[in-house]
Design a protein around this motif. Structure first.
Motif, PDB file in Angstrom:
ATOM      1  N   THR A   2       0.843  -1.200   0.000  1.00 12.63           N
ATOM      2  CA  THR A   2       0.000   0.000   0.000  1.00 12.63           C
ATOM      3  C   THR A   2       0.877   1.248   0.000  1.00 12.63           C
ATOM      4  O   THR A   2       1.828   1.345   0.772  1.00 12.63           O
ATOM      5  CB  THR A   2      -0.912   0.028   1.242  1.00 12.63           C
ATOM      6  OG1 THR A   2      -1.735  -1.145   1.227  1.00 12.63           O
ATOM      7  CG2 THR A   2      -1.793   1.256   1.254  1.00 12.63           C
ATOM      8  N   TYR A   3       0.568   2.167  -0.883  1.00  9.53           N
ATOM      9  CA  TYR A   3       1.205   3.488  -0.877  1.00  9.53           C
ATOM     10  C   TYR A   3       0.224   4.468  -0.247  1.00  9.53           C
ATOM     11  O   TYR A   3      -0.957   4.483  -0.615  1.00  9.53           O
ATOM     12  CB  TYR A   3       1.515   3.956  -2.298  1.00  9.53           C
ATOM     13  CG  TYR A   3       2.825   3.455  -2.850  1.00  9.53           C
ATOM     14  CD1 TYR A   3       4.014   4.148  -2.611  1.00  9.53           C
ATOM     15  CD2 TYR A   3       2.880   2.303  -3.610  1.00  9.53           C
ATOM     16  CE1 TYR A   3       5.212   3.700  -3.127  1.00  9.53           C
ATOM     17  CE2 TYR A   3       4.071   1.847  -4.129  1.00  9.53           C
ATOM     18  CZ  TYR A   3       5.231   2.549  -3.884  1.00  9.53           C
ATOM     19  OH  TYR A   3       6.414   2.101  -4.398  1.00  9.53           O
ATOM     20  N   ARG A   4       0.723   5.278   0.679  1.00  9.82           N
ATOM     21  CA  ARG A   4      -0.091   6.321   1.314  1.00  9.82           C
ATOM     22  C   ARG A   4       0.495   7.677   0.966  1.00  9.82           C
ATOM     23  O   ARG A   4       1.686   7.904   1.131  1.00  9.82           O
ATOM     24  CB  ARG A   4      -0.061   6.180   2.841  1.00  9.82           C
ATOM     25  CG  ARG A   4      -0.961   5.139   3.389  1.00  9.82           C
ATOM     26  CD  ARG A   4      -0.797   4.952   4.893  1.00  9.82           C
ATOM     27  NE  ARG A   4      -0.951   6.150   5.689  1.00  9.82           N
ATOM     28  CZ  ARG A   4      -2.074   6.529   6.287  1.00  9.82           C
ATOM     29  NH1 ARG A   4      -3.153   5.803   6.164  1.00  9.82           N
ATOM     30  NH2 ARG A   4      -2.122   7.612   7.018  1.00  9.82           N
ATOM     31  N   PHE A   5      -0.357   8.574   0.494  1.00 11.30           N
ATOM     32  CA  PHE A   5       0.070   9.926   0.154  1.00 11.30           C
ATOM     33  C   PHE A   5      -0.729  10.923   0.989  1.00 11.30           C
ATOM     34  O   PHE A   5      -1.963  10.898   0.971  1.00 11.30           O
ATOM     35  CB  PHE A   5      -0.165  10.211  -1.333  1.00 11.30           C
ATOM     36  CG  PHE A   5       0.661   9.363  -2.245  1.00 11.30           C
ATOM     37  CD1 PHE A   5       1.958   9.726  -2.570  1.00 11.30           C
ATOM     38  CD2 PHE A   5       0.144   8.185  -2.771  1.00 11.30           C
ATOM     39  CE1 PHE A   5       2.726   8.949  -3.419  1.00 11.30           C
ATOM     40  CE2 PHE A   5       0.900   7.401  -3.621  1.00 11.30           C
ATOM     41  CZ  PHE A   5       2.192   7.783  -3.943  1.00 11.30           C
ATOM     42  N   TYR A  77      -5.126  11.348   3.943  1.00 12.29           N
ATOM     43  CA  TYR A  77      -4.317  10.469   3.101  1.00 12.29           C
ATOM     44  C   TYR A  77      -5.165   9.795   2.038  1.00 12.29           C
ATOM     45  O   TYR A  77      -6.319   9.456   2.269  1.00 12.29           O
ATOM     46  CB  TYR A  77      -3.653   9.372   3.941  1.00 12.29           C
ATOM     47  CG  TYR A  77      -2.578   9.889   4.849  1.00 12.29           C
ATOM     48  CD1 TYR A  77      -1.251   9.877   4.457  1.00 12.29           C
ATOM     49  CD2 TYR A  77      -2.888  10.397   6.099  1.00 12.29           C
ATOM     50  CE1 TYR A  77      -0.253  10.362   5.289  1.00 12.29           C
ATOM     51  CE2 TYR A  77      -1.904  10.891   6.942  1.00 12.29           C
ATOM     52  CZ  TYR A  77      -0.586  10.864   6.524  1.00 12.29           C
ATOM     53  OH  TYR A  77       0.395  11.355   7.352  1.00 12.29           O
ATOM     54  N   GLN A  79      -4.834   6.322  -0.214  1.00 19.24           N
ATOM     55  CA  GLN A  79      -4.084   5.069  -0.198  1.00 19.24           C
ATOM     56  C   GLN A  79      -4.372   4.278  -1.461  1.00 19.24           C
ATOM     57  O   GLN A  79      -5.512   4.187  -1.900  1.00 19.24           O
ATOM     58  CB  GLN A  79      -4.480   4.226   1.020  1.00 19.24           C
ATOM     59  CG  GLN A  79      -4.243   4.913   2.312  1.00 19.24           C
ATOM     60  CD  GLN A  79      -4.656   4.076   3.511  1.00 19.24           C
ATOM     61  OE1 GLN A  79      -3.949   4.102   4.493  1.00 19.24           O
ATOM     62  NE2 GLN A  79      -5.748   3.352   3.457  1.00 19.24           N
ATOM     63  N   ALA A  85       4.647  -4.479  -6.023  1.00 21.65           N
ATOM     64  CA  ALA A  85       5.488  -3.316  -5.728  1.00 21.65           C
ATOM     65  C   ALA A  85       6.139  -2.804  -7.010  1.00 21.65           C
ATOM     66  O   ALA A  85       6.757  -3.567  -7.740  1.00 21.65           O
ATOM     67  CB  ALA A  85       6.554  -3.689  -4.718  1.00 21.65           C
ATOM     68  N   ILE A  89       5.954   4.146  -8.863  1.00 18.31           N
ATOM     69  CA  ILE A  89       4.595   4.600  -8.561  1.00 18.31           C
ATOM     70  C   ILE A  89       4.526   6.073  -8.178  1.00 18.31           C
ATOM     71  O   ILE A  89       3.724   6.811  -8.737  1.00 18.31           O
ATOM     72  CB  ILE A  89       3.938   3.729  -7.474  1.00 18.31           C
ATOM     73  CG1 ILE A  89       3.640   2.352  -8.037  1.00 18.31           C
ATOM     74  CG2 ILE A  89       2.655   4.348  -6.937  1.00 18.31           C
ATOM     75  CD1 ILE A  89       2.717   2.357  -9.222  1.00 18.31           C
ATOM     76  N   PRO A  90       5.325   6.556  -7.231  1.00 20.55           N
ATOM     77  CA  PRO A  90       5.193   7.982  -6.904  1.00 20.55           C
ATOM     78  C   PRO A  90       5.361   8.888  -8.113  1.00 20.55           C
ATOM     79  O   PRO A  90       4.617   9.844  -8.292  1.00 20.55           O
ATOM     80  CB  PRO A  90       6.282   8.209  -5.865  1.00 20.55           C
ATOM     81  CG  PRO A  90       6.439   6.876  -5.214  1.00 20.55           C
ATOM     82  CD  PRO A  90       6.254   5.882  -6.348  1.00 20.55           C
TER      83      PRO A  90
END
Length: 101
Positions: A2-5, A77, A79, A85, A89-90
């Protein structure tokens, strides 16, 4: 994975409305439902679902519930639940100028 921004608070649209994490979620979902053959949405579909399109080999659309469950909002956030992976992604998800903090 999981990516959280974190979405910066106080950012405004040109009409004066405040940007919210729900607006960010909606923007990604809107792009995904507008997927067309050969379009750029594979940059989002592949990391989230491991496929290059919203359609299967028979042309059937991915269920909307599957699309909307991959991106969630948690307070300030947004998500992204990834199928695998991917280090880029960013850079792929957040072009210059997005309201990250």
């Amino acid at each position: 994975m999981t990516y959280r921004f974190h979405i910066r608070t106080g950012v405004k649209f040109s009409n004066g409305d405040l940007l919210t994490p729900d607006d960010v979620k909606y923007s990604f979902e809107r792009g995904m439902v507008q997927d067309y053959s050969g379009g750029p949405q594979w940059l989002i579909f592949f990391p989230l679902f491991g496929v290059n399109s919203s359609r299967d080999a028979n042309g059937n659309l991915m269920p909307l519930s599957q699309l909307t469950s991959a991106i969630t909002v948690d307070g300030d956030y947004v998500q992204f639940k990834l199928d695998c992976a991917i280090p880029a992604i960013p850079a792929n998800f957040w072009p210059a100028g997005i309201a990250l903090s």
